[in-house]
Structures are given as structure tokens and as C-alpha cells.
Scaffold this active site. Structure first.
Site, mmCIF file in Angstrom:
data_model
loop_
_atom_site.group_PDB
_atom_site.id
_atom_site.type_symbol
_atom_site.label_atom_id
_atom_site.label_comp_id
_atom_site.label_asym_id
_atom_site.label_seq_id
_atom_site.Cartn_x
_atom_site.Cartn_y
_atom_site.Cartn_z
ATOM 1 N N ASN A 9 0.872 -1.177 0.000
ATOM 2 C CA ASN A 9 0.000 0.000 0.000
ATOM 3 C C ASN A 9 0.906 1.223 0.000
ATOM 4 O OD1 ASN A 9 -1.780 2.061 0.499
ATOM 5 N ND2 ASN A 9 -2.338 1.372 2.582
ATOM 6 N N TRP A 10 1.050 1.832 -1.183
ATOM 7 C CA TRP A 10 1.990 2.959 -1.295
ATOM 8 C C TRP A 10 1.451 4.219 -0.631
ATOM 9 C CZ3 TRP A 10 3.931 2.838 -7.117
ATOM 10 C CH2 TRP A 10 4.636 1.641 -7.335
ATOM 11 N N LYS A 11 0.162 4.238 -0.311
ATOM 12 C CA LYS A 11 -0.473 5.447 0.252
ATOM 13 C C LYS A 11 -0.183 6.642 -0.671
ATOM 14 C CE LYS A 11 -0.173 3.271 4.718
ATOM 15 N NZ LYS A 11 -0.092 3.384 6.153
ATOM 16 N N HIS A 96 -9.560 1.425 4.813
ATOM 17 C CA HIS A 96 -8.280 1.610 5.510
ATOM 18 C C HIS A 96 -8.477 2.572 6.681
ATOM 19 C CE1 HIS A 96 -4.181 2.750 6.388
ATOM 20 N NE2 HIS A 96 -3.823 1.623 5.820
ATOM 21 N N GLU A 98 -6.791 4.919 7.810
ATOM 22 C CA GLU A 98 -6.552 6.345 7.534
ATOM 23 C C GLU A 98 -7.789 6.971 6.908
ATOM 24 O OE1 GLU A 98 -2.926 5.674 5.396
ATOM 25 O OE2 GLU A 98 -1.982 5.070 7.281
ATOM 26 N N GLU A 170 -5.722 -4.787 10.508
ATOM 27 C CA GLU A 170 -4.742 -3.725 10.680
ATOM 28 C C GLU A 170 -5.026 -2.980 11.984
ATOM 29 O OE1 GLU A 170 -2.725 -2.826 6.701
ATOM 30 O OE2 GLU A 170 -4.170 -1.267 7.121
ATOM 31 N N GLY A 176 2.242 2.325 10.762
ATOM 32 C CA GLY A 176 3.209 3.413 10.612
ATOM 33 C C GLY A 176 3.894 3.794 11.912
ATOM 34 N N SER A 216 3.216 -2.113 10.412
ATOM 35 C CA SER A 216 4.642 -2.189 10.707
ATOM 36 C C SER A 216 5.255 -3.557 10.395
ATOM 37 C CB SER A 216 4.907 -1.780 12.165
ATOM 38 O OG SER A 216 4.530 -0.425 12.364
ATOM 39 N N GLY A 237 2.735 -1.139 4.299
ATOM 40 C CA GLY A 237 2.790 0.289 3.995
ATOM 41 C C GLY A 237 4.225 0.728 3.767
ATOM 42 N N GLY A 238 4.837 1.325 4.797
ATOM 43 C CA GLY A 238 6.170 1.919 4.674
ATOM 44 C C GLY A 238 7.194 1.020 3.991
#
Ligand code: PGA
Length: 263
Positions: A9-11, A96, A98, A170, A176, A216, A237-238
Site C-alpha cells: 500500500n503505497w499510500k 483503511h 486512515e 490492521e 506506521g 509495521s 505500507g512503509g
């Protein structure tokens, strides 16, 4: 046996040149792709078309980060499922945290259920994200929150099949933050989700639905988390923004997916 699935997930990260460079590096590091893992990247909407081209022939798949529930109309700034399908994307992340908690007008469970139905109707596969906040975990409400979010999102989708649905657990406190759920915490939550799924969509479907862990995930914790019996991969993600990290996480999913030979 459920096939492992790892999605990046590149966001809202990367512009076109670094996105192309990332995909090129991934193609190099993941060639050949482990035969027992499905791998997808989920760039921002505007990069779906160019990334589809960059991914062509690699076996790596494409997903979007959201979709609007209506097929067309006066919805400035939104993107429909058919538009996403046109790009060659196969997956759509929905709900998600966010989008539930941080961005704009806060997506609620009913909206997520409508989007899930729209994604399914458009023959794409939703990656439905559910998860508790830190306050909810501390209050002992984790299972209740997961049950509620799952049931609410699947209203009107009770006949869904295992191939049509992916779930991502999640925990909001792990996203994150560098603080991942322990493998045991992930397994507990995933087993709870699968139990609930059995009630909603039936045992055969529930046993086939892949439940990813997200929050994470890094190369050094992925293998242990993915080895849990109800963890079928990860939503990353990251660490999906680095080809080295993402490829290492994909490889960490591979051994756990290999059949254990009988002694
Ligand atoms: P993270 O994000 O891996 O950076 O924690 C996961 C996600 O939000 O899907």
C-alpha cells in the site's frame, strides 16, 4: 490450502519516476516470483495506468487504494470501480483506517459496505481493512470492534465467495508506528475474524478467505507473523516503498506457503 498474498500500500507516496524505478527494481528482485505467493502493489489512482504498463508480464498484480460506491455521476474527485477496472487493477483496498479515522469526512461502516458491494459487482476483489484503535485494545474491546466492522462491511455481501474477498487485520496502533502486533496477537485476531466469517458467509468460504496482517510489517518480523496459521500474508505500507524490503517480505511469505513434507 490458502495461497499467501502480499500487497504494498503505497499510500500518497512516490511520483512517477520513483514509482517506475521501484517497480523496475521489484521486477528484478522478484524474478522469478515465488510460485506460492500472490503479490500486488497499490499506487495512487493517477499512477494505476502507468504502473499497469510497468508491471506488464511480471506476474505482479495491481490494486487501487479506494473506490467510490456509485457507478457514475456528479461526484467530483471520486473514482468508480469500472474506471479502476479499466486500468487493469484487480484489487481495491477498502476501509483503511486512515480513511476511517484521519482523512476528510471519515468513511463509516455503511459507506464501506456499499463500496464493497460495488467492488464485487465490478468483478474486482476488495481488500477490506478492519482494526481496533489503541484505546479500544486497552479497553478490551478488540474482538467486539473486529466483529462489528466485519459484520457491517459484509451487509448485503453474505453470498460472497472466498475468491472474491480478502481481509486485512490492521490494528490502528500498529500502522506506521514501528510497533507491530506480536505474532500471537495477530493470530488471536485473525482466528476471531475467521470464526465470525464462518457465521456470516459459511465455513467453506471462511476457510478460504485470505486474512492479511498489516501494521509495521518489516523484513525482520514478517516470517514469524506469516507463519501463524490464520495469517495469510500482509498489507505492507512503509516497507513497500523500498524494493529490498518489499521483496524480502514477499520471500518471507514463501516458505510458510510451502507444503511441509511428511516425516
Ligand atoms: P505500515 O502501514 O506498514 O506503514 O505500518 C500498513 C498499512 O497502513 O497498510
Amino acid at each position: 490450502m490458502r495461497r499467501k498474498f502480499v500487497a504494498g500500500n503505497w499510500k500518497m507516496n512516490l511520483t512517477l519516476a520513483p514509482a517506475r524505478a521501484l517497480v523496475a527494481a521489484l521486477r528484478e528482485r522478484l524474478s522469478p516470483l515465488p510460485p506460492n505467493v500472490d503479490v500486488a502493489v497499490c499506487p495512487p489512482f493517477v499512477y494505476l495506468f502507468p504502473m499497469a504498463k510497468s508491471l506488464d508480464g511480471s506476474g505482479l498484480q495491481l490494486g487501487a487504494q479506494n473506490a467510490y460506491e456509485e457507478p457514475e455521476g456528479a461526484f467530483t474527485g471520486e473514482v468508480s470501480v469500472a474506471m479502476i477496472a479499466d486500468t487493469g487493477a484487480r484489487y481495491v483496498i477498502l476501509g483503511h483506517s486512515e480513511r476511517r479515522h484521519t482523512i476528510g469526512h471519515h468513511e463509516d461502516d455503511r459507506m464501506i459496505a456499499r463500496r464493497l458491494r460495488a467492488v464485487r459487482a465490478g468483478k474486482l476483489v476488495p481488500i477490506l481493512c478492519i482494526g481496533e484503535t489503541l484505546a479500544e485494545r486497552k479497553a478490551g474491546q478488540t474482538n467486539d470492534v473486529l466483529s462489528f466492522q466485519l459484520a457491517a462491511a459484509l451487509i448485503g455481501s453474505e453470498s460472497i465467495t472466498a475468491a472474491e474477498l480478502i481481509i486485512a487485520y490492521e490494528p490502528v496502533w500498529a500502522i506506521g508506528t514501528g510497533q507491530n502486533a506480536t505474532p500471537a496477537q495477530a493470530q488471536d485476531a485473525h482466528a476471531h475474524i475467521r470464526r465470525d466469517l464462518r457465521r456470516i458467509v459459511g465455513s467453506a468460504t471462511a476457510d478460504g478467505v485470505r486474512i492479511l496482517y498489516g501494521g509495521s510489517v518489516k523484513p525482520d518480523n514478517a516470517a514469524e507473523i506469516f507463519a501463524q496459521p490464520d495469517v495469510d500474508g500482509g498489507l505492507i505500507g512503509g516497507a513497500s516503498l523500498s524494493a529490498d524490503s518489499f521483496a524480502a517480505i514477499v520471500r518471507a511469505a514463501a516458505p510458510a506457503a510451502q507444503p511441509v513434507s511428511a516425516r
